[in-house]
Design an enzyme around this catalytic site. Sequence first.
Site, mmCIF file in Angstrom:
data_model
loop_
_atom_site.group_PDB
_atom_site.id
_atom_site.type_symbol
_atom_site.label_atom_id
_atom_site.label_comp_id
_atom_site.label_asym_id
_atom_site.label_seq_id
_atom_site.Cartn_x
_atom_site.Cartn_y
_atom_site.Cartn_z
ATOM 1 N N GLN A 222 0.820 -1.214 0.000
ATOM 2 C CA GLN A 222 0.000 0.000 0.000
ATOM 3 C C GLN A 222 0.856 1.267 0.000
ATOM 4 O O GLN A 222 0.417 2.324 -0.449
ATOM 5 C CB GLN A 222 -0.928 0.009 1.219
ATOM 6 N N ASP B 78 8.221 -3.778 -8.261
ATOM 7 C CA ASP B 78 8.550 -2.393 -7.897
ATOM 8 C C ASP B 78 8.337 -2.091 -6.422
ATOM 9 O O ASP B 78 8.382 -0.916 -6.025
ATOM 10 C CB ASP B 78 7.713 -1.415 -8.737
ATOM 11 N N HIS C 250 16.493 -0.943 -6.673
ATOM 12 C CA HIS C 250 15.159 -1.246 -6.146
ATOM 13 C C HIS C 250 14.804 -2.723 -6.303
ATOM 14 O O HIS C 250 14.018 -3.258 -5.520
ATOM 15 C CB HIS C 250 14.109 -0.357 -6.808
ATOM 16 N N GLU C 251 15.402 -3.414 -7.294
ATOM 17 C CA GLU C 251 15.141 -4.852 -7.429
ATOM 18 C C GLU C 251 15.690 -5.618 -6.229
ATOM 19 O O GLU C 251 15.042 -6.539 -5.713
ATOM 20 C CB GLU C 251 15.762 -5.387 -8.726
ATOM 21 N N ASP D 261 2.667 5.674 -18.756
ATOM 22 C CA ASP D 261 3.358 6.963 -18.676
ATOM 23 C C ASP D 261 3.008 7.846 -19.867
ATOM 24 O O ASP D 261 2.807 9.054 -19.718
ATOM 25 C CB ASP D 261 4.872 6.748 -18.630
ATOM 26 N N ARG E 62 -0.772 -7.444 -29.384
ATOM 27 C CA ARG E 62 -0.238 -8.240 -30.478
ATOM 28 C C ARG E 62 0.988 -9.035 -30.032
ATOM 29 O O ARG E 62 1.209 -10.162 -30.500
ATOM 30 C CB ARG E 62 0.115 -7.349 -31.676
ATOM 31 N N TYR F 118 11.021 11.609 -19.071
ATOM 32 C CA TYR F 118 11.818 11.140 -17.936
ATOM 33 C C TYR F 118 13.033 12.023 -17.686
ATOM 34 O O TYR F 118 13.417 12.261 -16.539
ATOM 35 C CB TYR F 118 12.292 9.703 -18.157
#
Length: 539
Positions: A66, A131, A156-157, A231, A245, A291
């Site tokens: 959350q 994430d 972050h991974e 995004d 596809r 970005y």
Amino acid sequence: MDSSSQAPTSNTKKTPEDYQELKGHEAVAEITKETENHGKIINDSVHGYISLHPLLVKVIDTKAFQRLREIKALGMASYVYPTANHRRFEHSIGTAHLAGRLIQALAVRHPTLNITHDEILCVMLAGLLHDIGHGPFSHMFDAFMESMHPSESWKHEGVAGKIIDYLLDPKNGILYREFKNYGLTGTATAIIKKMIEPDGKEAKDRLFLYQIVSNKQSGIDVDKWDYLARDRRQANEGGSFSHQRFIDFSCIIQVKAKDGSVSSEIAYRDKEMDNFYDMFNVRYRMHKKVYRHPVVLVLDSMMDDNGEKNALSNIFKYDQIGNGAFLLATDESVRFLINNTQQPTDVQEAQKIQEAQKILERIAERRLYTIIGRTYANKTPEEKVNGKVIRAKIANSVADEEFVAWCEKNLIVLPNEFNYGMKTKNPILFVNFYEKGQDEKQQLSEEKLSPMMPKTFSETDILFLCRKEDKDCDEKDKKFLQDATAAVEKWCAENQYVLKSMKKDKTLQSMKRKQEQDIEQTSRAQTEAETVPVKKRMP
């Protein structure tokens, strides 16, 4: 979203062995049944109605997940694109949705591969959790923490892996029992973590499982499909591609390596090549226009300075991710922490806190760092552009120690590489394609590609910033800023670069006006001196 989703009832409860026996069509049917009976449906702005498996709902209804509601997906970009204020929360759900669709489609198309119920769940969970390790302001936090603690290799991974360990700890993990109810034993934790961050040591007969959420081979994965679509929609930028596809024309083929080994990998129909080029082009455009928009880079630099001044990096400990302050860290909580930090008794530390608070105030009032200019760096692809080296050359081009010290404190040089995802190489050459009716990889080479496709896939530009802005500049600062601008222009000219000067900046505008006024006054004085008649002396 509530947490009313339940595991299978006692009448239909299965053992881990029962789940292991569910493969291919049967596994997909069981996942569908569990989702319909105990899952949730949400309406997503990108994918429409999404059906969530009950175990995914259990993960979503944790405090750790959350928290992503309060992490903006694009960091400071919403200051430039006001509608690009979506969060990591919805992107994670969208990624889980696409991961589930792709793995279930592959399970149905390839029944002989015996894709299991456990594997389908793990892929969806990896998409959902990929994430969960993002810190405040998303990717900007990764870069900041890695620069402050290079020995920890903060990504972050990796943080996501630590949070997963915390949630699934056999003794105290709040999700351990929930996972066990669906047949996910201790090995599931390691599998999910490896799906999020593959290390190249995956089992070759199951390699396709590790190409869905994070594809290190080609960069084509469901994470990218969702964030580019989401995004682009939120920033209202053009360009499009069809991830539908990609799913419809995907399959698993046997790829033979040079050493003779064979691996099972995801491949796509050769006719989707143009669709992939569209995707890579959208990625390039989003990096360049959104970005790493110049003003976004300015804001990122200000937040980096902010964190360094208030010792933000010391609050979050890499070895205490699960139960430390990180799980409380959001965009707003960091701002609150900075603005409400008690003033230390140490004078120097107190000054740093005040400077950090001042940066937040400047951002709120849009008194940003000065953009001196921007240039393309036409270097050879192999040559690395180093911002610190360039700053040193610019500073030392003026024989003034005080100016050198001023540049060290105020001049920022930001090199930015924009590419199609594979540095200088054509990303299409890394994608597995197959021809209709064939079950082996189509061999591609540059000669087989359309001559209309791009030949260059990477470019580098350099952004020159000054930490000072109009209200902060005294006469000495204005002089040094003027000298720095001239030194940047000289450096660009020496390297045959064209500097695009940002003349909208107030400080540079005022300096230019003052220069023009001085020149005009000097010219007027000279003209008047030449036109005034000389009185003749009386005899």
